[in-house]
Write a protein that holds these residues in place. Structure first.
Motif, short mmCIF file in Angstrom:
data_model
loop_
_atom_site.label_atom_id
_atom_site.label_comp_id
_atom_site.label_asym_id
_atom_site.label_seq_id
_atom_site.Cartn_x
_atom_site.Cartn_y
_atom_site.Cartn_z
N LYS A 256 45.27 56.24 26.15
CA LYS A 256 45.42 55.94 24.71
C LYS A 256 45.20 57.19 23.88
N ALA A 257 44.14 57.92 24.20
CA ALA A 257 43.79 59.11 23.40
C ALA A 257 44.87 60.18 23.54
N PHE A 258 45.41 60.33 24.75
CA PHE A 258 46.44 61.35 24.96
C PHE A 258 47.72 60.99 24.21
N LEU A 259 48.13 59.74 24.35
CA LEU A 259 49.38 59.32 23.69
C LEU A 259 49.26 59.32 22.17
N ALA A 260 48.03 59.18 21.68
CA ALA A 260 47.83 59.21 20.23
C ALA A 260 47.67 60.64 19.71
N GLY A 261 47.72 61.62 20.63
CA GLY A 261 47.62 63.02 20.20
C GLY A 261 46.20 63.46 19.90
N GLU A 262 45.24 62.70 20.40
CA GLU A 262 43.83 63.05 20.13
C GLU A 262 43.33 64.11 21.09
N VAL A 263 43.87 64.16 22.29
CA VAL A 263 43.43 65.14 23.29
C VAL A 263 44.62 65.88 23.87
N SER A 264 44.33 67.08 24.38
CA SER A 264 45.41 67.93 24.88
C SER A 264 45.56 67.87 26.39
N VAL A 265 44.48 67.57 27.11
CA VAL A 265 44.53 67.52 28.57
C VAL A 265 43.70 66.34 29.07
N VAL A 266 44.25 65.58 30.00
CA VAL A 266 43.49 64.53 30.70
C VAL A 266 43.83 64.62 32.18
N ALA A 267 43.01 63.99 33.00
CA ALA A 267 43.33 63.88 34.43
C ALA A 267 43.84 62.46 34.66
N ASN A 268 45.07 62.35 35.14
CA ASN A 268 45.65 61.02 35.22
C ASN A 268 46.81 60.97 36.20
N GLY A 269 47.20 59.75 36.52
CA GLY A 269 48.42 59.57 37.28
C GLY A 269 49.62 59.80 36.37
N ILE A 270 50.78 59.50 36.90
CA ILE A 270 52.00 59.75 36.13
C ILE A 270 52.20 58.67 35.06
N SER A 271 51.25 57.74 34.98
CA SER A 271 51.42 56.60 34.07
C SER A 271 51.49 57.02 32.60
N VAL A 272 50.81 58.10 32.22
CA VAL A 272 50.87 58.54 30.82
C VAL A 272 52.30 58.95 30.49
N TYR A 273 52.87 59.74 31.38
CA TYR A 273 54.24 60.19 31.18
C TYR A 273 55.21 59.01 31.18
N TYR A 274 54.96 58.07 32.10
CA TYR A 274 55.80 56.87 32.20
C TYR A 274 55.76 56.10 30.88
N ALA A 275 54.54 55.94 30.34
CA ALA A 275 54.39 55.19 29.09
C ALA A 275 55.13 55.88 27.95
N ALA A 276 55.05 57.21 27.90
CA ALA A 276 55.74 57.96 26.84
C ALA A 276 57.25 57.86 27.01
N LYS A 277 57.69 58.03 28.24
CA LYS A 277 59.12 58.06 28.53
C LYS A 277 59.79 56.71 28.25
N THR A 278 59.06 55.63 28.51
CA THR A 278 59.66 54.30 28.36
C THR A 278 59.25 53.63 27.06
N SER A 279 58.60 54.37 26.17
CA SER A 279 58.11 53.75 24.93
C SER A 279 59.26 53.42 23.99
N ASP A 280 59.06 52.35 23.22
CA ASP A 280 60.03 51.99 22.19
C ASP A 280 59.80 52.79 20.91
N ASP A 281 58.64 53.38 20.81
CA ASP A 281 58.29 54.15 19.62
C ASP A 281 58.90 55.56 19.74
N PRO A 282 59.83 55.92 18.86
CA PRO A 282 60.50 57.23 19.00
C PRO A 282 59.53 58.41 18.98
N ASN A 283 58.44 58.29 18.24
CA ASN A 283 57.46 59.38 18.21
C ASN A 283 56.79 59.57 19.56
N VAL A 284 56.43 58.44 20.18
CA VAL A 284 55.79 58.53 21.50
C VAL A 284 56.80 58.99 22.54
#
Lengths: 430, 316
Positions: A256-284
């Motif tokens: 949540k924090a990464f996608l909201a632009g609150e943090v610059s680096v997190v340790a995560n699976g590819i799910s953050v990228y997946y969420a951004a790539k498949t988001s309906d929100d054009p900004n995300v």
């Protein structure tokens, strides 16, 4: 330039292929009237669930075996598995977490024949899969299906703004980057709350990167070491660059924090990228372009020390339809099912069989590629000791997480935190 | 002739053994209580007994244990996390109960007045109690989020704070935040129960007190409180039990973090027994809650149910 790169990647993607050897199938004779109950973790990316269910339906269509798939939240999967093992009823197959199969080796079926077949057909098993799949006797007690590994997920433009052209490969360089990112108002954030996936991933990496470990090869607790102290000292410095609040982060928090632009680096699976790539929100969605993935930095120990959340298919001895269950696992691991499943989840579950290195999903987008070798490069959570009840309990009790979080936040001294972690770990390893 | 057999000879017909037994009120009472006793034994006594037994064993999930006597308890006695959970549970219960009763009584007194839309307001007051705990826990998880808290957002917006409040990352903040969530959830139960109690107090008592010149405060102290005490004792007992054994709020919001600072005995028992796999130790923690529960029940019930005091007598 991007177009050239894209063309090159498409070319590579076209060449990528999963090559299966010609190996006769085991030919499990499905019991008449067979039906199966499968328990698996709830989806973290939508494509995972969709294709898993579609593949299960395909199995039913081809064999006539009805398959009911139950999904449990990550926190609840382990207790549900434990209860099924304890009472000897419930699901026939569980896609179990990490070392769960090693907690009840006598309650699950030997799958050596199936593992041998799959290994021969698909280029052998990745090292983490071998570790997770084989029981104390050296036989296969489960079929590792895949693993979700944590990589550094970062905002490329902010990294460059901080003066770094590429993501640092070692811990010293990473600390410099974290300080620089904080300096430009884009702090990093790593989960330190009671989060089964992300907190354990970060804290174990930190410990291992400095040469520490909970236990040695014989299961003797070795936390009280200079290496552990070095890890905690580094963690304390790094923590100063974190966004406030990470001590209470649970698994979804860093996403949540990464996608909201609150943090610059997190340790995560590819799910953050997946969420951004498949988001309906054009900004995300636009954010996806700016996301980079890199290996977790290498510490003084001099080699990668990442870990991964593994899921393995195990069949309980109480099943009335062992052959149907084995056939189901075989079917799900075959190229025709596994490859599209992996593609649908854009590699969220990295493969356990080497041949799937050739799955185009890894090369169609360069941002997928860092996750390709998760099961080759990662260490099991129980490293360096044997897998089983003690390693599972130590992980579930957040022993390493609590040690790290209490020291870096100043709630405990390193000596006190190490002593307490040792006391708890020895409770399990005895 | 057959008619001879139907002539009543003045004697009662011979009763069967079963009929005689069923005529015995003691037997009949025992028979009627049997289903309830069976239910209680099956679903209450057996699990309780099993829990006590497990606390004396090293049982793990998936494997039977052996008797180890008091080993689990001696380990817990020296376990700082266990004592922290005891401390947290007591603080959580005491603070939350005081606040729930203070605010609940206040709310009940307000609702006892003639208000427009009284029934609607009473129904709305019950909402926090009706909402499933886990849903309210998720709502509070967002409210307390370190990055996205609505409270921090508003306070920053009006310039009271510069940085977000770390509701759940700092131990005392986290404890108090959880207590606030528990109070929000528990007030309706207290308020509605006390409101029911208030409505049973005869208006003639207040009229008599007014004729005697009692002030509003004196009427509250000498009429309302004593008359409310029996229901207060029952509600307090239930409230203490619910709060002491709370699990969902803490587990959904912090899972016992940060650094185990918000573990209650119930959440610690679960973590050690189920995810940790050590059923024996988890059961021992759960059993360790029993003396606290019994003591608090005895205190709230016996101490507050003193009839003489309720009737205006001295505490002899």
């Amino acid at each position: 330039m991007a177009g050239v790169a894209g063309g090159t990647l498409l070319g590579r993607a076209a060449r990528a292929e999963v090559v299966a050897a010609d190996v006769p199938t085991p030919g499990y004779e499905i019991e008449s009237g067979a039906e199966l109950r499968v328990l698996r973790p709830a989806k973290f990316v939508a494509g995972d669930e969709e294709l898993f269910l579609a593949n299960s339906k395909k199995f039913t269509d081809q064999t006539g075996v009805a398959v009911r798939v139950d999904q449990e939240s990550w926190q609840d999967l382990r207790p549900k598995t434990a209860v099924a093992a304890n009472v000897g009823t419930g699901p026939d197959i569980v896609l179990a977490w990490n070392d769960d199969p090693h907690q009840y080796p006598e309650k699950i079926l030997d799958l050596t024949d199936l593992a041998d077949y799959l290994g021969k057909k698909y280029g052998g098993w990745a090292p983490l899969a071998e570790t997770m799949g084989k029981g104390p006797e050296g036989n296969w007690i489960c079929i590792p299906v895949g693993a979700s590994g944590g990589k550094m997920v970062y905002r490329d433009s902010w990294m460059k703004e901080a003066g770094f052209s590429e993501f640092p490969k070692d811990t010293a360089g990473f600390l410099e980057l974290a300080k620089a990112l904080q300096g430009i108002g884009h702090p990093v954030g790593f989960t330190l709350g009671q989060a089964e996936g992300d907190a354990n991933t970060f804290c174990h990496w930190l410990l291992w990167a400095h040469g520490g470990s909970v236990v040695d090869e014989n299961g003797k607790v070795t936390l009280d070491s200079p290496e552990t102290r070095a890890a905690l000292a580094y963690g304390t410095e790094l923590y100063k660059t974190f966004i406030p609040g990470t001590l209470s982060w649970l698994d979804p928090s860093n996403n949540k924090a990464f996608l909201a632009g609150e943090v610059s680096v997190v340790a995560n699976g590819i799910s953050v990228y997946y969420a951004a790539k498949t988001s309906d929100d054009p900004n995300v969605k636009a954010l996806a372009e700016d996301i980079g993935h890199a290996a977790m930095p290498i510490g003084p120990v001099g080699r990668p020390t990442e870990t991964a959340l593994t899921v393995s298919g195990m069949i309980f001895g109480h099943t009335k339809y062992p052959n149907a269950a084995k056939e189901y696992l075989r079917f799900m691991m075959e190229k025709e099912q596994y490859e599209p499943w992996q593609e649908a989840s854009i590699g969220y579950w990295a493969h356990s069989l080497n041949a799937y290195d050739g799955n185009p999903v890894w090369t169609v987008d360069p941002k997928h590629t860092p996750y390709q070798k998760i099961m080759t490069e990662s260490l099991p959570y129980g490293y360096k000791g044997p897998l089983g009840y003690a390693s599972a309990g130590t992980l579930a009790d957040y022993i390493v997480v609590t040690m790290v979080s209490s020291v870096v936040s100043g709630a405990a001294s390193p000596d006190d935190a190490i002593a307490e972690a040792t006391r708890r770990a020895e409770r399990y390893y005895r | 002739m057959a008619s001879a057999a139907t002539v009543w000879d003045g004697r009662r017909p011979e009763q069967s053994w079963l009929s005689r037994k069923l005529d015995d009120r003691r037997v009949l009472a025992a028979l009627f209580m049997l289903p309830v006793a069976a239910l209680l034994l099956t679903f209450l006594s057996y699990p309780l007994g099993l829990g006590v037994w497990l606390g004396f064993t090293d049982t793990r999930i998936g494997r039977d244990g052996i008797w180890i006597g008091l080993e689990n308890y001696t380990y817990l006695f020296e376990d700082p996390v266990f004592w922290l959970s005891v401390f947290n549970t007591i603080v959580y219960t005491v603070l939350a109960t005081i606040l729930k009763f203070g605010l609940g009584l206040w709310l009940a007194l307000l609702l006892n007045h003639h208000l427009p839309f009284k029934s609607l307001i009473r129904a709305i007051v019950l909402l926090p109690w009706i909402v499933p705990t886990v849903l309210s826990a998720i709502a509070f998880w967002w409210i307390y989020d370190p990055q996205f808290s609505i409270i921090s957002y508003v306070l920053r917006g009006i310039g009271i704070i510069d940085t977000n409040i770390d509701f759940l990352g700092e131990p005392w903040n986290a404890r108090l935040s959880l207590i606030a969530a528990n109070v929000w959830r528990g007030i309706p139960f207290v308020a509605i129960s006390l409101l029911a109690g208030l409505q049973t107090i005869s208006p003639s008592l207040y009229e008599a007190a007014m004729i005697d010149g009692a002030t509003a405060w004196e009427r509250f102290v000498h009429v309302t409180v004593p008359m409310l005490m029996p229901i207060l004792a029952v509600v307090l007992t239930f409230s203490v039990l619910f709060t002491f054994t709370d699990f969902q709020l803490v587990y959904a919001i912090t899972r016992g973090g940060p650094n185990n600072a918000t573990h209650l005995m119930a959440t610690l028992a679960f973590q050690r027994a189920i995810p940790g796999g050590y059923l024996g130790e988890g059961a021992a923690i759960a059993v360790a809650m029993i003396p606290f529960l019994v003591a608090s029940t005895i205190f709230s019930y016996v101490a507050l149910a003193r009839r003489k005091w309720q009737q205006g007598g001295s505490d002899d």
